[in-house]
Design an enzyme around this catalytic site. Structure first.
Site, PDB file in Angstrom:
ATOM      1  N   ARG A  54      36.425  34.860  48.955  1.00  0.00           N
ATOM      2  CA  ARG A  54      36.251  35.592  47.696  1.00  0.00           C
ATOM      3  C   ARG A  54      37.085  34.953  46.588  1.00  0.00           C
ATOM      4  O   ARG A  54      36.630  34.848  45.448  1.00  0.00           O
ATOM      5  CB  ARG A  54      36.604  37.072  47.867  1.00  0.00           C
ATOM      6  CG  ARG A  54      36.255  37.895  46.622  1.00  0.00           C
ATOM      7  CD  ARG A  54      36.371  39.389  46.840  1.00  0.00           C
ATOM      8  NE  ARG A  54      37.747  39.793  47.099  1.00  0.00           N
ATOM      9  CZ  ARG A  54      38.112  41.018  47.469  1.00  0.00           C
ATOM     10  NH1 ARG A  54      37.201  41.962  47.635  1.00  0.00           N
ATOM     11  NH2 ARG A  54      39.377  41.305  47.691  1.00  0.00           N
ATOM     12  N   LYS A 153      37.349  38.834  40.937  1.00  0.00           N
ATOM     13  CA  LYS A 153      38.610  39.571  41.036  1.00  0.00           C
ATOM     14  C   LYS A 153      39.605  38.872  40.110  1.00  0.00           C
ATOM     15  O   LYS A 153      40.420  38.055  40.548  1.00  0.00           O
ATOM     16  CB  LYS A 153      39.086  39.594  42.485  1.00  0.00           C
ATOM     17  CG  LYS A 153      40.111  40.675  42.755  1.00  0.00           C
ATOM     18  CD  LYS A 153      40.224  40.959  44.223  1.00  0.00           C
ATOM     19  CE  LYS A 153      41.473  41.736  44.555  1.00  0.00           C
ATOM     20  NZ  LYS A 153      41.593  43.018  43.881  1.00  0.00           N
ATOM     21  N   GLU A 186      33.544  52.623  40.802  1.00  0.00           N
ATOM     22  CA  GLU A 186      34.616  52.502  41.798  1.00  0.00           C
ATOM     23  C   GLU A 186      35.899  53.125  41.256  1.00  0.00           C
ATOM     24  O   GLU A 186      35.947  53.577  40.115  1.00  0.00           O
ATOM     25  CB  GLU A 186      34.851  51.037  42.164  1.00  0.00           C
ATOM     26  CG  GLU A 186      35.228  50.172  40.971  1.00  0.00           C
ATOM     27  CD  GLU A 186      35.464  48.712  41.328  1.00  0.00           C
ATOM     28  OE1 GLU A 186      35.601  48.382  42.515  1.00  0.00           O
ATOM     29  OE2 GLU A 186      35.538  47.909  40.388  1.00  0.00           O
TER      30      GLU A 186
HETATM   31  N1  PMP Z   1      37.854  47.524  43.493  1.00  0.00           N
HETATM   32  C1  PMP Z   1      38.829  46.968  42.747  1.00  0.00           C
HETATM   33  C2  PMP Z   1      38.721  46.998  41.270  1.00  0.00           C
HETATM   34  C3  PMP Z   1      39.934  46.371  43.378  1.00  0.00           C
HETATM   35  O1  PMP Z   1      40.908  45.824  42.631  1.00  0.00           O
HETATM   36  C4  PMP Z   1      40.013  46.365  44.788  1.00  0.00           C
HETATM   37  C5  PMP Z   1      41.160  45.694  45.495  1.00  0.00           C
HETATM   38  N2  PMP Z   1      42.389  46.239  45.229  1.00  0.00           N
HETATM   39  C6  PMP Z   1      38.995  46.977  45.522  1.00  0.00           C
HETATM   40  C7  PMP Z   1      37.912  47.523  44.836  1.00  0.00           C
HETATM   41  C8  PMP Z   1      39.020  46.995  47.011  1.00  0.00           C
HETATM   42  O2  PMP Z   1      38.722  45.709  47.520  1.00  0.00           O
HETATM   43  P1  PMP Z   1      39.286  45.192  48.907  1.00  0.00           P
HETATM   44  O3  PMP Z   1      38.849  46.153  49.935  1.00  0.00           O
HETATM   45  O4  PMP Z   1      38.642  43.845  49.073  1.00  0.00           O
HETATM   46  O5  PMP Z   1      40.750  45.099  48.783  1.00  0.00           O
END
Ligand code: PMP
Length: 291
Positions: A54, A153, A186
Site C-alpha cells: 500500500r 494514505k 469512514e
Molecule cells: N481510514 C483512515 C483514514 C485511516 O487513516 C486508517 C488507518 N489508520 C484506516 C482507515 C484503517 O486502515 P488500516 O486498517 O489499514 O490501518
C-alpha cells in the site's frame, strides 16, 4: 511517546528523540508524503507485505519514488522490532518528498526521506474498548475522489483532524466522515462496519474510504466464520438503526461503537463484534502475518 521509542531513518537506527527532520522537508511544509501505521505482535509485524504494497501504491500515485526496496524496508522493520524493548508495539513508516526550495514544486526535492518509528500506541483505554466509543457524524466531508483519492494514505489529514475536533467539542470519542453524496465513508482514522439482521456491512472503498488492511482482515475473518458480509453504501440512517457498529484500523484494531449521534446501538459490544474480535486476537497471536 515511550521514552524508549526508536527510529530507523534512511538506513540508520536511532532513538526516536535523536531522529530529526529538516524544516525544509516538504512533508512538513506541505504534507507532501505518504505513510503507514503497522502493529507488531509477539515480535512479528502484522500484514507487513500488505502495508508495504500500500505504501508503494500511495507513493506511486503521488509520483514519489520509494528510495528503498521492499526487502530493505522489511529488514528495517525486523531491525527495529528486534531492538525495541517490547515484543508488541506500533510502527509508523513515513515517506516524505524530502528537502526542497520554498514553493510547493516537488521538482526542487531531490532526495525523499524515509523513517520508521517504533513506539507504543493505545488509542483507547481498555475500559473504553469494553464499553464502546461514542461517535458523531462530522459536518466536514471526506475529500472526493477527484480531489485526493482516499486510497492514497497521504500525510494530509487536516479534514480528518477537523472532524476529530468536532467529535472532541461534542464530547464524543470519534467522528464519522460522510462523502459528498451524504453517505458514510469512514471514521477519522478507521473503517466502519455495521451489523444488521446478522449481516455485516461496510461501505465499498469507492464511497471514500481507505482500503483498510484491518477492514480486509475482518471481511476475510467473517467469511471464514460464515458471517454474511457485504460491501454496500450506507446512509447515516443505517448507522442510527444498526444492531451493532464497530471501527477497524491497525492502530484501533476493532473498537465497538456504543452510540452514533446520541442513538444507542442495540448491542455493544454485540455478538458479531465479539466473534470477530476473538478471531482477530487469535490471528494476531498466531503470528503468521495473519494470512
Ligand atoms: N481510514 C483512515 C483514514 C485511516 O487513516 C486508517 C488507518 N489508520 C484506516 C482507515 C484503517 O486502515 P488500516 O486498517 O489499514 O490501518
Amino acid at each position: 511517546m515511550d521514552e524508549q521509542a526508536l527510529c530507523w531513518m534512511n538506513g540508520e537506527l536511532l532513538s526516536a528523540s535523536a531522529a530529526k527532520i529538516s524544516v525544509l522537508d516538504h512533508g512538513l511544509l506541505y504534507g507532501d508524503g505518504v505513510f503507514e501505521g503497522i502493529r507488531f505482535y509477539s515480535g512479528r509485524p502484522f500484514k507487513l507485505d500488505e502495508h508495504l504494497q500500500r505504501l508503494r501504491r500511495s507513493a506511486k500515485a503521488i509520483a514519489l519514488a520509494v528510495p528503498f526496496s521492499m526487502e530493505q524496508l522489511s529488514d528495517a522493520v525486523s531491525q527495529l522490532i528486534t531492538a525495541f524493548h517490547a515484543s508488541d508495539g506500533y510502527l509508523r513508516m513515513v515517506l516524505t518528498r524530502g528537502e526542497g526550495a520554498m514553493g510547493l514544486d516537488p521538482g526542487s526535492c531531490s532526495q525523499p526521506n524515509l523513517f520508521i518509528i517504533a513506539d507504543q500506541l493505545q488509542l483507547v483505554s481498555e475500559q473504553v474498548r469494553q464499553q464502546g466509543v461514542r461517535v458523531v457524524i462530522a459536518s466536514v466531508r471526506r475529500l472526493p475522489l477527484d480531489g485526493l483519492d482516499p486510497r492514497i494514505k497521504s500525510l494530509n489529514y487536516l479534514n480528518h483532524i477537523l472532524a476529530r475536533i468536532e467529535a472532541n467539542n461534542a464530547g464524543a470519542d470519534e467522528a464519522i466522515l460522510l462523502n459528498h453524496q451524504g453517505r458514510v465513508a469512514e471514521g477519522s482514522a478507521e473503517n466502519i462496519f455495521i451489523v444488521r439482521n446478522g449481516e455485516l456491512v461496510t461501505p465499498p472503498v469507492t464511497e471514500g474510504a481507505l482500503e483498510g488492511i484491518t477492514r480486509q482482515t475482518v471481511i476475510d475473518l467473517a467469511k471464514r466464520l460464515a458471517i454474511p458480509v457485504e460491501e454496500k453504501p450506507l446512509a447515516p440512517y443505517d448507522l442510527y438503526t444498526a444492531d451493532e457498529c464497530f471501527l477497524t484500523g491497525s492502530g484501533a484494531e476493532l473498537i465497538p461503537v456504543r452510540e452514533v449521534d446520541s442513538r444507542p446501538m442495540t448491542y455493544c459490544p454485540g455478538e458479531v463484534y465479539t466473534l470477530l474480535m476473538a478471531g482477530f486476537t487469535r490471528l494476531v497471536q498466531g503470528g503468521t502475518q495473519g494470512a
